[in-house]
Design an enzyme around this catalytic site. Structure first.
Site, short mmCIF file in Angstrom:
data_model
loop_
_atom_site.label_atom_id
_atom_site.label_comp_id
_atom_site.label_asym_id
_atom_site.label_seq_id
_atom_site.Cartn_x
_atom_site.Cartn_y
_atom_site.Cartn_z
N SER A 162 0.86 -1.18 0.00
CA SER A 162 0.00 0.00 0.00
C SER A 162 0.89 1.22 0.00
O SER A 162 1.77 1.36 0.85
CB SER A 162 -0.91 -0.01 1.24
OG SER A 162 -1.63 1.19 1.33
N LEU B 75 -8.04 3.35 2.57
CA LEU B 75 -8.89 2.15 2.57
C LEU B 75 -8.05 0.91 2.81
O LEU B 75 -8.42 0.01 3.58
CB LEU B 75 -9.65 2.05 1.24
CG LEU B 75 -10.52 0.80 1.06
CD1 LEU B 75 -11.63 0.76 2.10
CD2 LEU B 75 -11.10 0.77 -0.37
N GLU B 76 -6.90 0.83 2.14
CA GLU B 76 -6.02 -0.32 2.33
C GLU B 76 -5.51 -0.42 3.77
O GLU B 76 -5.45 -1.51 4.36
CB GLU B 76 -4.84 -0.22 1.35
CG GLU B 76 -5.26 -0.30 -0.09
CD GLU B 76 -4.15 0.13 -1.05
OE1 GLU B 76 -4.27 -0.16 -2.25
OE2 GLU B 76 -3.17 0.75 -0.57
N LEU B 77 -5.14 0.71 4.35
CA LEU B 77 -4.64 0.72 5.73
C LEU B 77 -5.72 0.27 6.71
O LEU B 77 -5.49 -0.57 7.59
CB LEU B 77 -4.14 2.12 6.10
CG LEU B 77 -3.68 2.31 7.54
CD1 LEU B 77 -2.50 1.40 7.85
CD2 LEU B 77 -3.32 3.77 7.80
#
Length: 611
Positions: free
Chosen positions: A425, A496-498
């Site tokens: 990410s 969003l990935e985190l």
């Protein structure tokens, strides 16, 4: 004392021989200057010097000497003069038995005084030094006390008991005075540094005539007492001052028998052979007024150390404590090079005073010596090894951890059904995208053999970004977050990935989030999720050119956080060659042409790795 008597006999014999050769004048034996030290007299006071020949009555006695026809003559050698002169008796210089009185003494009387005892057959003489001090030259503890040239005499008085004090040398003044002498008494309080003249502030001490009467001795009454004697001789008023140190002792009702405090009856001394040993004896010896002598000593097989006459044995005595005249004394017997046969000897400690005698035998046992050298060497080696291990671990802890994982770690591909090892990410900008694609992905996939998921590369067109992002994160074993000032600021994709990674890590624990700091970031500029993650998660720092080498701290630290990957040597070789080929192709002006040209150079290697 024995040497003194021997020299006296030699002097008498020498006088007899001289008498046989010369009947007029016997040879005079010179004893030199007395070892008793100088006699001090205060300027303006009456004082005397006593002939040292009569300090040993068993050798010289004045009455016996007079009966044997001996006469006492005085001479003096004043300071600054070269010749001794006979003293002419006068109003100021008078002789009283063995004493020469100066009434009064003057400052110019200082010098050497010689007394000579002789008759027709023998002659002996000895000298002493007289110092006439001025009042300002006398050392005083307090400014109020009178100056006294002679040292203080010691008087002991039992506590709660009484005693009468007489001024020293008062009896001589009585003999020489035309009227009864008068005496003035003073007391110096050692605690308050105050001087008091009689009458004192209580009734326990009273002057009766020329004496000072103690009715009840108390501890506060201890200290220095001064007495000034005034008398008249031949129409002249003379005086002298003496000092008395009064100390309290335990009364006669308290036991005066000596005791041995150490060793106790059941004490055993541990000794070692071939070493120097010290046996300590400590005893309490009370003071006896009529005989203050007391002793403590060791005996070896019934003989004192002096009688033993053996250089291996020596004794040292010392006073440990003084309590109202009672002494706690210590005697240490030193035995050099202690041998096993010394265990068979009888060592006894003894104490004595006029009231009693006590002895106690010292019990000895051989101490089994521990191998101190071997233990010390072993301990030193152990400490050195521990220090080396600590240094090695502190310097090479990453290498040791990687080695341990390679031997005992588990390949997570055999324990789960995840598709990807790493999901990366990052902020979507050219600089960080170049770092992720050219550096991270290249090394992770081609060198270390990890399966890497990058959303922009691996997602299919037409899908929903949110669903696919969550799906990729759920199918990955690690989430690699590239922390930089631009992260979570270039849109919602990185955030969003985190969030998906942190939620998955918190709920199931099957995903581990790794933070890679690409560039320094101020804590205040981070979003809430990143601030919390930096506290709890591992952070690996990229340090630019220092981190490019595969042996750098960055890659070692990152490998510790990544899943364990067991690959064969052939796979590792192929991965490295593929990485080198890819890096060289990216550096060429035409990446596609460079890749074709590089692979065409080694077609066999490419075929082998493909196989």
């Amino acid at each position: 004392m024995g040497s003194f008597i021997l020299l006296f006999l030699l002097a008498v014999a020498g006088g007899a021989v001289s008498q046989s050769n010369d009947s007029t004048e016997p040879m005079c034996y010179d004893w030199g200057e007395s070892s008793e030290g100088a006699v001090s007299v205060l300027h303006g006071e009456a004082g005397y010097v006593s002939c040292p020949l009569f300090s040993h009555p068993s050798v010289y006695n004045y009455t016996s000497a007079q009966s044997a026809g001996h006469n006492l003559f005085w001479y003096r050698l004043l300071d600054g003069h070269d010749l001794e002169q006979p003293i002419t008796y006068s109003l100021r210089f008078t002789k009283d038995r063995e004493r020469l009185w100066l009434q009064p003494a003057a400052a110019n009387d200082s010098g050497q005084y010689i007394c000579m005892l002789r008759n027709k057959s023998s002659c002996s003489k000895i000298a002493m030094r007289l110092k006439v001090l001025r009042p300002e030259e006398v050392v005083r503890s307090t400014s109020c006390e009178p100056p006294v040239a002679m040292p203080a005499t010691q008087e002991w008085i039992g506590l709660q008991e009484g005693k009468t004090l007489n001024c020293p040398d008062l009896q001589y003044a009585v003999k020489m005075s035309e009227f009864e002498p008068s005496v003035s008494w003073y007391y110096v309080n050692p605690d308050k540094s105050e001087c008091s003249q009689y009458p004192f502030w209580n009734k326990d001490r009273e002057q009766r005539g020329t004496s000072l009467q103690f009715y009840t001795m108390l501890i506060p009454y201890q200290g220095l007492y001064f007495c000034t004697v005034r008398y008249q001789r031949r129409g002249r008023m003379l005086h002298f001052t003496r000092s008395i140190k009064v100390s309290g002792i335990y009364p006669e009702t308290v036991s005066k028998v000596p005791t041995i405090l150490y060793p106790t009856e059941h004490k055993t001394f541990s000794v070692r052979t071939n070493s120097d040993e010290r046996l300590t004896c400590r005893g309490l010896l009370p003071l006896i007024l009529y005989n203050s002598s007391r002793k403590i000593w060791w005996t070896v097989d019934g003989n004192t150390v002096v009688e033993l006459n053996n250089h291996r044995f020596s004794q040292k005595n010392s006073i440990v404590k003084e309590d109202f005249g009672d002494l706690t004394m210590e005697s240490v017997l030193v035995i050099k090079d202690f041998q096993s046969e010394d265990l068979k000897r009888e060592f006894n400690c003894s104490v004595w005073n006029e009231q009693g005698f006590l002895t106690r035998r010292a019990q000895l046992k051989e101490d089994v010596s521990l191998p101190t050298v071997e233990l010390g060497c072993g301990l030193a080696v152990t400490l050195v090894l521990m220090l080396l291990l600590f240094v090695v671990y502190h310097v090479f802890w990453l290498e040791l951890l990687l080695l341990y994982r390679s031997w005992f770690g588990t390949d997570e591909r055999h324990t789960d059904d995840k598709e990807f090892d790493v999901y990366i990410s990052y902020a979507r900008n050219s600089e960080e995208e170049q770092f992720v694609l050219s550096t991270l992905r290249s090394v992770l996939e081609n060198v270390l053999g990890y399966s890497v998921c990058i959303f922009d590369r691996d997602s299919l067109p037409g899908g929903t970004i949110t669903d696919e992002t969550l799906s990729f994160v759920a199918r990955s074993r690690r989430l690699l977050v590239i922390v930089s000032p631009n992260y979570a600021c270039q849109g919602s994709q990185a955030l969003l990935e985190l969030k998906a990674g942190i939620d998955s890590m918190a709920l199931g624990g099957h995903l581990k989030v790794i933070l890679v700091q690409y560039k320094p970031v101020q804590r205040q500029s981070l979003v809430k999720e990143l601030r919390r993650a930096r506290v709890a998660l591992a952070l690996v720092r990229w340090q630019g050119d220092k981190s490019k080498e595969l042996t750098s701290h960055f890659w070692k630290r990152l490998r510790v956080e990544l899943p364990l990957r067991r690959i064969s040597r052939d796979e590792e070789r192929c991965n490295k060659e593929a990485a080198l080929m890819r890096l060289s192709s990216q550096n060429s002006t035409n990446s596609q042409t460079g890749l074709i040209s590089n692979t065409s150079k080694n077609p066999q290697k490419v075929f082998d790795c493909a196989a």
